[in-house]
Design an enzyme around this catalytic site. Structure first.
Site, short mmCIF file in Angstrom:
data_model
loop_
_atom_site.label_atom_id
_atom_site.label_comp_id
_atom_site.label_asym_id
_atom_site.label_seq_id
_atom_site.Cartn_x
_atom_site.Cartn_y
_atom_site.Cartn_z
N GLU A 1 0.90 -1.23 0.12
CA GLU A 1 -0.09 -0.07 -0.06
C GLU A 1 0.80 1.25 0.03
O GLU A 1 0.67 2.00 1.03
CB GLU A 1 -1.05 -0.11 1.16
CG GLU A 1 -2.01 -1.05 1.05
CD GLU A 1 -3.12 -1.08 2.08
OE1 GLU A 1 -3.02 -0.38 3.03
OE2 GLU A 1 -4.04 -1.88 2.10
N GLU B 1 -5.73 -7.54 -1.71
CA GLU B 1 -6.54 -7.44 -0.46
C GLU B 1 -8.13 -6.91 -0.80
O GLU B 1 -8.14 -5.73 -1.56
CB GLU B 1 -5.83 -6.44 0.47
CG GLU B 1 -4.75 -6.80 1.28
CD GLU B 1 -4.10 -5.81 2.08
OE1 GLU B 1 -4.86 -5.14 2.90
OE2 GLU B 1 -2.83 -5.80 2.54
#
Length: 374
Positions: free
Chosen positions: A175, A295
C-alpha cells in the site's frame, strides 16, 4: 493432518509446471496453462507477535489443514523487516499446541509456516507489509528501514526460498500512499522506479519469482485506496529485466473502511465496474499484464442489513467478486484472521469456525489448488 503433509513441495506442485510467468494478461505455468490465484491473507508475522496470529489457540497444522480444505490455492503472507532483527522475539504462540515452534526465531517460524503451506499444495506470495511492527509506511523506506535494507532483505528471501517452487512471488511493498508518486523520476518518491530497483535485484537472485507491484493512492490528483491506483502504469509501466515476471496488484475496500464518494453515487453499484476499469482493470482488459487483487474484504456479504435496507458492504463485496471472476483477475482475500478490525475474517472470533456466508461467496470464484487435479 492431510496426506500432503508427507509430500515434498515439488511433488505437490506436479499439476503445475513451475515456475510461473506471465503471458499478456495471464499468469501461466511453464506449460502455458493459466494459473489464477484465489487465495487468502494470514497476517501476524508483520506485527509485534512475530508469528501468524491465532497460534495462541490452535496448532499450525490444524490451521493450515482447515485453510487448505476451504479450497484456497495460495496464501499471501505479510511480514515486516523487523522480523529479521535479533531483538524480535516471537510471542503469542501456545507452545503446548505448537511444540515444533518452541525456541524458534521469527524467520524460523516463517520457514515452518511456508513449509506447511506449500506441503499442502498451496502457493505462497510473500508480502513486505511493514518496515517495522509499529505500522505501515507511506513509502518503501523509513528512517528506521532504508531502501538498501528493504532490497537486501528481499534478496535474502529470494535466495532462501529459491528451492521451494511453490513460493512463487514477492509483493514488494504494501500500500504505497501519501507522497508516493508514479513515473515522476523522483528518487525519494517514485514508487514505480523503486519497484524496478527492488524487482530486478530479486530476479537476479531468483529468476523464478513473480514480482508483484502495487499501485499508489493518488495519480494526477485522482485519489483511490492505498495501493489501489494503477492509472500510472498505462503511461509508465514497470520495467523489469524479465518483463514476463511482472504482476500488478491493487487493494479495494468497502464503505465500512472509508466512505468514498462512489458508494453514495446514485448509480451504485452499477458505477463500480467503470471505476475498477479505470484504476486497475484496464491492464487486464487491454491485455497488458495480470492483476492481483491483493486485499479486499469486509464483515458483511449480505444484500440487505437487519433492517431490510441495502447493505452497501455486502453489495460491494458481491459485485467485486463478480468483476474479478468476469475478468479473470487473481485475488488473495483479507483475511483468514478474524481480528482484522475493519473487515473481520474467514474465521469467526473463536478462531475455529468458518464464516460460511463469506466462504460461500469466495467459493463462487475459486481455482483448483496447485497440487490437485482439475
Amino acid at each position: 493432518m492431510n496426506s500432503a503433509d508427507n509430500t515434498e513441495p515439488q511433488a505437490v506442485g506436479r499439476q503445475l509446471k513451475l515456475p510461473l510467468h506471465t503471458d499478456g494478461n495471464r499468469i501461466v505455468d511453464a506449460a502455458g496453462k493459466t494459473v489464477t490465484f484465489t487465495g487468502v491473507n494470514w497476517f501476524g508475522l508483520e506485527t509485534n507477535t512475530f508469528a501468524p496470529h491465532g497460534l495462541w489457540s490452535r496448532s499450525l497444522d490444524e490451521m493450515l489443514d482447515q485453510m487448505a480444505a476451504q479450497g484456497f490455492n495460495s496464501v499471501r503472507l505479510p511480514f515486516s523487516n523487523e522480523l529479521f532483527d535479533a531483538t524480535a522475539k516471537p510471542n503469542g504462540v501456545d507452545y503446548k499446541l505448537n511444540p515444533t515452534l518452541q525456541g524458534l526465531t521469527g524467520p524460523q517460524i516463517m520457514d515452518k509456516v511456508v513449509e506447511g503451506i506449500t506441503k499442502r499444495g498451496m502457493m505462497v506470495i510473500l508480502d513486505r507489509h511493514r518496515p517495522t511492527s509499529q505500522g505501515q509506511s507511506n513509502l518503501w523506506y523509513t528512517d528506521k528501514v532504508s531502501e538498501e535494507r528493504w532490497i537486501s532483505d528481499w534478496v535474502k528471501l529470494a535466495k532462501q526460498y529459491r528451492d521451494n517452487p511453490l513460493v512463487v512471488g514477492a509483493d514488494l511493498h504494501n500500500e504505497p500512499h501519501g507522497e508516493a508518486t508514479w513515473g515522476t523520476g523522483g528518487e525519494k518518491t517514485d514508487w514505480r522506479a523503486a519497484a524496478e530497483r527492488a524487482g530486478n535485484a530479486v530476479l537476479k537472485e531468483n529468476p523464478n519469482w513473480l514480482i508483484v507491484v502495487e499501485g499508489i493512492e493518488s495519480y494526477d490528483g485522482d485519489g483511490y485506496w492505498w495501493g489501489g491506483n494503477l492509472q500510472g502504469a498505462a503511461k509508465d509501466p514497470v520495467r523489469l529485466s524479465d518483463p514476463k515476471k511482472l504482476v500488478y496488484s491493487a487493494h479495494d475496500y468497502s464503505p465500512k473502511v472509508w466512505s468514498q464518494q462512489w458508494f453514495t453515487d446514485k448509480n451504485f453499484p452499477n458505477n463500480m465496474p467503470a471505476l475498477w476499469d479505470k484504476q486497475f482493470g484496464y491492464l487486464v482488459k487491454n491485455n497488458v499484464a495480470p492483476v492481483l487483487m491483493g486485499e479486499f474484504g469486509g464483515r458483511s456479504v449480505a444484500e440487505t442489513d437487519a433492517k431490510g435496507e441495502k447493505d452497501l458492504e455486502g453489495i460491494w463485496q458481491r459485485h467485486l467478486i463478480a468483476y474479478l471472476k468476469d475478468n479473470g483477475l487473481s485475488y488473495t482475500y483479507w483475511s483468514w484472521n478474524p481480528n482484522s478490525g475493519d473487515t473481520g475474517g474467514v474465521l469467526k472470533d473463536d478462531w475455529k469456525t468458518i464464516d460460511q456466508a463469506k466462504m460461500d461467496l469466495l467459493k463462487s470464484y475459486q481455482s483448483v489448488p496447485a497440487g490437485k487435479k482439475p
